[in-house]
Scaffold this motif. Sequence first.
Motif, PDB file in Angstrom:
ATOM      1  N   ARG A   1       0.812  -1.218   0.000  1.00 55.06           N
ATOM      2  CA  ARG A   1       0.000   0.000   0.000  1.00 55.06           C
ATOM      3  C   ARG A   1       0.846   1.269   0.000  1.00 55.06           C
ATOM      4  N   LEU A   2       1.890   1.283   0.827  1.00 59.84           N
ATOM      5  CA  LEU A   2       2.673   2.497   1.040  1.00 59.84           C
ATOM      6  C   LEU A   2       4.143   2.253   0.717  1.00 59.84           C
ATOM      7  N   VAL A   3       4.780   3.240   0.124  1.00 58.08           N
ATOM      8  CA  VAL A   3       6.202   3.166  -0.158  1.00 58.08           C
ATOM      9  C   VAL A   3       6.890   4.324   0.574  1.00 58.08           C
ATOM     10  N   PRO A   4       8.000   4.063   1.275  1.00 54.05           N
ATOM     11  CA  PRO A   4       8.705   5.153   1.963  1.00 54.05           C
ATOM     12  C   PRO A   4       9.249   6.164   0.956  1.00 54.05           C
ATOM     13  N   VAL A   5       9.087   7.438   1.261  1.00 53.08           N
ATOM     14  CA  VAL A   5       9.607   8.513   0.412  1.00 53.08           C
ATOM     15  C   VAL A   5      10.888   9.074   0.996  1.00 53.08           C
ATOM     16  N   HIS A   6      10.819   9.501   2.241  1.00 50.41           N
ATOM     17  CA  HIS A   6      12.019   9.945   2.948  1.00 50.41           C
ATOM     18  C   HIS A   6      11.698  10.001   4.434  1.00 50.41           C
ATOM     19  N   ALA A   7      12.734  10.165   5.222  1.00 48.75           N
ATOM     20  CA  ALA A   7      12.565  10.241   6.670  1.00 48.75           C
ATOM     21  C   ALA A   7      13.591  11.214   7.225  1.00 48.75           C
ATOM     22  N   LEU A   8      13.271  11.761   8.354  1.00 43.92           N
ATOM     23  CA  LEU A   8      14.203  12.668   9.016  1.00 43.92           C
ATOM     24  C   LEU A   8      14.036  12.524  10.515  1.00 43.92           C
ATOM     25  N   ARG A   9      14.972  13.076  11.227  1.00 45.60           N
ATOM     26  CA  ARG A   9      14.914  13.032  12.684  1.00 45.60           C
ATOM     27  C   ARG A   9      14.751  14.447  13.220  1.00 45.60           C
ATOM     28  N   HIS A  10      14.075  14.530  14.351  1.00 46.25           N
ATOM     29  CA  HIS A  10      13.769  15.832  14.930  1.00 46.25           C
ATOM     30  C   HIS A  10      13.956  15.756  16.439  1.00 46.25           C
ATOM     31  N   ALA A  11      14.720  16.690  16.981  1.00 42.55           N
ATOM     32  CA  ALA A  11      14.920  16.779  18.428  1.00 42.55           C
ATOM     33  C   ALA A  11      13.941  17.819  18.971  1.00 42.55           C
ATOM     34  N   HIS A  12      12.871  17.338  19.567  1.00 36.84           N
ATOM     35  CA  HIS A  12      11.839  18.230  20.117  1.00 36.84           C
ATOM     36  C   HIS A  12      12.224  18.644  21.521  1.00 36.84           C
ATOM     37  N   GLN A  13      12.233  19.945  21.764  1.00 37.28           N
ATOM     38  CA  GLN A  13      12.497  20.444  23.115  1.00 37.28           C
ATOM     39  C   GLN A  13      11.177  20.718  23.811  1.00 37.28           C
ATOM     40  N   THR A  14      10.967  20.054  24.935  1.00 33.78           N
ATOM     41  CA  THR A  14       9.737  20.231  25.694  1.00 33.78           C
ATOM     42  C   THR A  14       9.741  21.595  26.379  1.00 33.78           C
ATOM     43  N   PRO A  15       8.563  22.062  26.821  1.00 41.26           N
ATOM     44  CA  PRO A  15       8.526  23.330  27.560  1.00 41.26           C
ATOM     45  C   PRO A  15       9.438  23.320  28.791  1.00 41.26           C
ATOM     46  N   GLY A  16       9.706  22.134  29.347  1.00 41.43           N
ATOM     47  CA  GLY A  16      10.595  22.035  30.496  1.00 41.43           C
ATOM     48  C   GLY A  16      12.068  21.981  30.132  1.00 41.43           C
ATOM     49  N   GLY A  17      12.367  22.027  28.840  1.00 40.54           N
ATOM     50  CA  GLY A  17      13.761  22.050  28.401  1.00 40.54           C
ATOM     51  C   GLY A  17      14.362  20.697  28.097  1.00 40.54           C
ATOM     52  N   HIS A  18      13.589  19.630  28.183  1.00 40.79           N
ATOM     53  CA  HIS A  18      14.103  18.299  27.867  1.00 40.79           C
ATOM     54  C   HIS A  18      14.020  18.037  26.365  1.00 40.79           C
ATOM     55  N   ILE A  19      14.887  17.155  25.894  1.00 41.18           N
ATOM     56  CA  ILE A  19      14.904  16.802  24.479  1.00 41.18           C
ATOM     57  C   ILE A  19      14.252  15.431  24.288  1.00 41.18           C
ATOM     58  N   GLN A  20      13.318  15.371  23.366  1.00 44.20           N
ATOM     59  CA  GLN A  20      12.687  14.114  22.976  1.00 44.20           C
ATOM     60  C   GLN A  20      12.993  13.884  21.495  1.00 44.20           C
ATOM     61  N   ASN A  21      13.647  12.775  21.204  1.00 46.50           N
ATOM     62  CA  ASN A  21      14.040  12.483  19.825  1.00 46.50           C
ATOM     63  C   ASN A  21      12.922  11.759  19.086  1.00 46.50           C
TER      64      ASN A  21
END
Length: 215
Positions: A182-202
């Motif tokens: 059904r689905l074919v991968p096109v591309h992917a990326l990574r994102h480091a989200h910084q929470t309001p408390g200053g922590h990083i969630q990958n």
Amino acid sequence: MKQDAMDLSRHWNSVYASRDEARLTWFEDMPEMSLALVRQHLPPHGALIDVGGGASRLVDLVLDEEPGAISVLDLSAEALAITQARLGARASQVDFIVADLCAWTPDRTYDVWHDRAVFHFLTDPDDQQRYLDRLDKSLRPGGVAVIATFDLTGPDRCSNLPVQRYSPETLAAKMERLIPGRLVPVHALRHAHQTPGGHIQNLQISVFRKLETHS
């Protein structure tokens, strides 16, 4: 133990009712990554669905792009009420859907399916299958699915609930196993989200295209 939809609805309504939105760990004042991907893949006057969109500000920004249609689906009526209040009169331009995604029946098709953090909460294989069946039914051939999850180094829980972490490769493999061809991968990326408390969630963000035809 697997929670049913009613329990989860109460959970998420309580989360949004008891804390200021800007203090929630997933809060983004400007969802730049999501907006960039929607801009890249949503055709002029195309239709977008933001699943688990809740109180996200993505809908505000996409409305400025003059889409053909936009839907925001969430299990939490409290979360959607925050967005409706924020949009004011513009809320009438959005189809707000309070529903359990895994039991939802799509009534139209979309050009882009956007999910910033729903799929990784689905740790039960049956729920994963139901999610992907809904994605397949509601995404038009040639349409694009943008799915973000915690990556393999991200947290293993969020909002006191367990999550399943993925790499782009393991997510693509699961897609192919559960809805083959059904689905074919096109591309992917990574994102480091910084929470309001200053922590990083990958997070990893994977983009898939639905094949025009499949057997």
